[in-house]
Write a protein that holds these residues in place. Structure first.
Motif, PDB file in Angstrom:
ATOM      1  N   GLY A 169       0.822  -1.199   0.000  1.00  0.00           N
ATOM      2  CA  GLY A 169       0.000   0.000   0.000  1.00  0.00           C
ATOM      3  C   GLY A 169       0.856   1.249   0.000  1.00  0.00           C
ATOM      4  N   SER A 170       0.208   2.393  -0.152  1.00  0.00           N
ATOM      5  CA  SER A 170       0.931   3.665  -0.277  1.00  0.00           C
ATOM      6  C   SER A 170       1.030   4.401   1.046  1.00  0.00           C
ATOM      7  N   TYR A 171      -0.103   4.689   1.670  1.00  0.00           N
ATOM      8  CA  TYR A 171      -0.086   5.327   2.989  1.00  0.00           C
ATOM      9  C   TYR A 171      -1.456   5.176   3.632  1.00  0.00           C
ATOM     10  N   SER A 172      -1.559   5.571   4.890  1.00  0.00           N
ATOM     11  CA  SER A 172      -2.709   5.220   5.718  1.00  0.00           C
ATOM     12  C   SER A 172      -3.775   6.315   5.726  1.00  0.00           C
ATOM     13  N   TYR A 173      -4.956   5.928   6.191  1.00  0.00           N
ATOM     14  CA  TYR A 173      -6.060   6.863   6.394  1.00  0.00           C
ATOM     15  C   TYR A 173      -6.936   6.329   7.529  1.00  0.00           C
ATOM     16  N   THR A 174      -7.802   7.188   8.067  1.00  0.00           N
ATOM     17  CA  THR A 174      -8.717   6.754   9.123  1.00  0.00           C
ATOM     18  C   THR A 174      -9.978   6.191   8.463  1.00  0.00           C
ATOM     19  N   GLN A 175     -10.076   4.886   8.504  1.00  0.00           N
ATOM     20  CA  GLN A 175     -11.174   4.168   7.869  1.00  0.00           C
ATOM     21  C   GLN A 175     -12.444   4.315   8.706  1.00  0.00           C
ATOM     22  N   VAL A 176     -13.606   4.179   8.072  1.00  0.00           N
ATOM     23  CA  VAL A 176     -14.864   4.193   8.810  1.00  0.00           C
ATOM     24  C   VAL A 176     -14.781   3.168   9.937  1.00  0.00           C
ATOM     25  N   GLY A 177     -15.080   3.617  11.156  1.00  0.00           N
ATOM     26  CA  GLY A 177     -14.970   2.749  12.324  1.00  0.00           C
ATOM     27  C   GLY A 177     -13.696   2.960  13.112  1.00  0.00           C
ATOM     28  N   SER A 178     -12.756   3.740  12.552  1.00  0.00           N
ATOM     29  CA  SER A 178     -11.502   4.022  13.259  1.00  0.00           C
ATOM     30  C   SER A 178     -11.465   5.480  13.683  1.00  0.00           C
ATOM     31  N   SER A 179     -10.459   5.808  14.481  1.00  0.00           N
ATOM     32  CA  SER A 179     -10.281   7.183  14.946  1.00  0.00           C
ATOM     33  C   SER A 179      -8.815   7.405  15.269  1.00  0.00           C
TER      34      SER A 179
END
Length: 585
Positions: free
Chosen positions: A480-490
């Motif tokens: 993968g390239s880089y991260s994000y805050t997925q639905v359900g995360s914080s």
């Protein structure tokens, strides 16, 4: 509880005794990207002499990869320094004369090309029509207004209603659609164009977030990511120059390339039940040529380990070498953790850290560079944006594998041509990017050429003379390239991911502060207290530390977030051993 902070009556605690016996703590850093290099550099500068960096691939840099073709340098990975005020990447590049400014404004959400300060974005439809400039501007104003609303849920604590499904994509699509449909002044043909543009803008946004779709990005957490003020910059000589500047302060023998790690065996000295016996093969000094530059001089470290004392961490490499250590800093990507966390750590990770790994998101954003003999675009054009008119009512950004090319949101014009030649840079993300990665260069070049002909309405566009593209999703060292805050995360999940192992009472109390240092400053993190359990003996603190862009709560997905996270973990160990170093041990 005993604390390793005290320099007085703590001289007989297990940490002090071990350091006196061995002279120096041994730190292994897994990964030679920005986070790993920043951590190693900070430790070496503060007097740590037994530091080893293990890099799985044949190069340093991680998700920074600059490729030189002819006289031009192309970025397959990180491209821009986002913001300047307090950005450590910016200051490092500026101090060494590497910068070129690419935007005039204080903020950019990437909906214009960042390769040029001049020109206009050309919005083209699959019917070969160019969308009028006034329609583009009206839509852009509306979209940006709604985009700004997405920031308010986190920043102002606004409740998220059920209709939005806590999704940036769902919220944005419905808000923009309703406003377009309710506009009494636009004719139906204009409304249809604007409705189709929603999907194109969300594709761009998905590429920026490195998500499969903005539908998967958490609305309630979206505003926590923090943009550093100031212009965006590129480095004409290549972003790798920043990596090289970091590496200049690290002796070559510290970094071992082509050294993938199979498993981190931690908590080895706690008395907990252990798996199959591992024979450390690395009881000598792992900084080969240790006398060089004063790094790791003296007797082999393994000879200073008392027979009754175990190393708390054993790093098992793919080549079967096992390197004993006091601390290991893990900088692998969230994608690698998602794929390998169950086998990469023994004993397994705590449940809350595993849950955080599952909840947080990481996707693939790829670039497709096409070089042409001559430009077929006008001198005023800085990008070609693709709008599919039949997507006006679409509610998804997912396509069947054979239609992967529909996820390409457009092509930026690399500027200036005197530096790059006549080159376009295409963007694609998500599952469709993974399908693209499986295709050969010829097939991708052919499909991109057909798309350019279709959207420009020019059937005479020739095939590119050369193609260059990234493949971050299928690379087993990144996933993968880089991260994000997925639905359900914080952001709390980012903190849990960053928390060192083993957990102690004070580290639990300190949770929530590990990623909040300001740009350019090390976090002075207090050393966790050592828990004394009569059934297990003393727990060696901070055996496994975590860094990388995905562990920075405010600056995840950025190069400055990666660098600061590496400095943060180094600061934990520097603080932990500060008093002992000051005593001259």
């Amino acid at each position: 509880m005993q604390s390793c902070e005290s320099s007085g009556d703590s001289a007989d605690d297990p940490l002090s005794r071990g350091l006196r016996r061995r002279g120096q703590p041994r730190v292994v850093v897994i990964g030679a990207g920005l986070a790993g290099l920043a951590a190693a550099k900070a430790l070496l500068e503060q007097g740590f002499t037994d530091v080893t960096v293990l890099e799985a691939s044949s190069r340093i840099g991680g998700r920074v990869q600059s490729v030189k073709l002819g006289h031009a340098t192309f970025e397959l990975g990180a491209t821009w320094i986002h913001g300047s005020h307090g950005n450590p990447i910016y200051h490092l590049a500026e101090a060494n004369g590497l910068l070129e400014e690419t935007t005039d404004g204080e903020r950019s959400v990437g909906r214009i090309s960042l390769y040029s300060k001049n020109g206009v974005a050309c919005y083209l439809t699959n019917r070969g029509r160019r969308i009028p400039k006034d329609v583009v501007e009206e839509f852009s104003d509306l979209y940006n207004e709604v985009y700004n609303l997405t920031q308010e849920f986190f920043r102002h604590g606004k409740p998220v209603n059920a209709e939005s499904q806590n999704s940036v994509g769902v919220f944005t699509r419905e808000k923009v659609r309703n406003r377009i449909r309710d506009d009494p002044d636009d004719p139906e043909t204009t409304k249809r164009l604007k409705l189709a543009m929603i999907q194109q803008y969300l594709k761009v946004e998905s590429c920026e977030s490195s998500s499969h779709s903005m539908d998967e990005v958490s609305l309630s957490a979206f505003g926590e990511w923090t943009e550093i003020p100031g212009a965006h910059h590129i480095i004409p000589s290549g972003f790798m120059r920043v990596v090289e500047l970091l590496a200049e302060g690290i002796p070559a023998h510290v970094i071992q390339l082509g050294k993938p790690v199979r498993c981190v065996h931690w908590d080895q000295a706690s008395g907990r039940p252990r798996g199959p016996e591992i024979e450390p093969r690395g009881e000598g000094n792992h900084n080969h040529n240790a006398g060089e530059g004063g790094q790791g001089g003296g007797e082999p470290l393994g000879d200073r380990r008392d027979e009754d004392e175990q190393w708390p961490v054993l790093v098992e490499c793919e080549d079967c070498e096992v390197i004993p250590a006091d601390h290991v800093i893990v900088t692998v990507s969230l994608g690698v953790l998602k794929r390998q966390y169950a086998s990469f750590f023994r004993p397994g990770l705590p449940a809350e850290k595993v849950a955080a790994i599952h909840r947080l998101g990481i996707g693939t954003t790829d670039k497709i560079f096409l070089e042409f003999e001559e430009p077929f675009w006008g001198p005023e054009c800085n990008s070609l944006q693709f709008v599919w008119e039949d997507e006006a009512e679409s509610c998804t950004l997912t396509y069947p594998p054979e239609l992967w090319y529909r996820k390409i949101c457009g092509f930026d014009v690399l500027y200036p041509p005197e530096r790059y030649g006549h080159v376009l840079s295409g963007w694609i993300c998500g599952e469709e990017a993974l399908v693209m990665e499986k295709c050969d260069d010829e097939a991708v070049a052919e499909i991109c050429t057909e798309m350019l002909r279709q959207f420009t309405g020019n059937p005479n566009i020739p095939k590119p003379r050369r193609i260059l593209r990234s493949a971050w999703g299928s690379n087993s060292y990144f996933r993968g390239s880089y991260s994000y805050t997925q639905v359900g995360s914080s952001g709390a999940d980012v903190e849990k991911l960053a928390k060192p192992l083993p957990y102690t009472e004070s580290s639990k109390m300190a949770q929530g502060s590990s990623s909040k240092q300001q740009p350019g400053h090390l976090l002075s993190s207090k050393c966790p207290e050592q828990s004394l359990d009569p059934n297990r003996g003393s727990i060696k603190p901070m055996q496994v530390l975590f860094s990388g862009e995905a562990t920075h709560r405010k600056y995840y997905s950025t190069t400055h977030g990666a660098l600061l996270s590496g400095q943060r973990e180094a600061a934990r160990l520097i603080e932990m051993y500060r008093d002992l170093f000051q005593q001259g041990t």
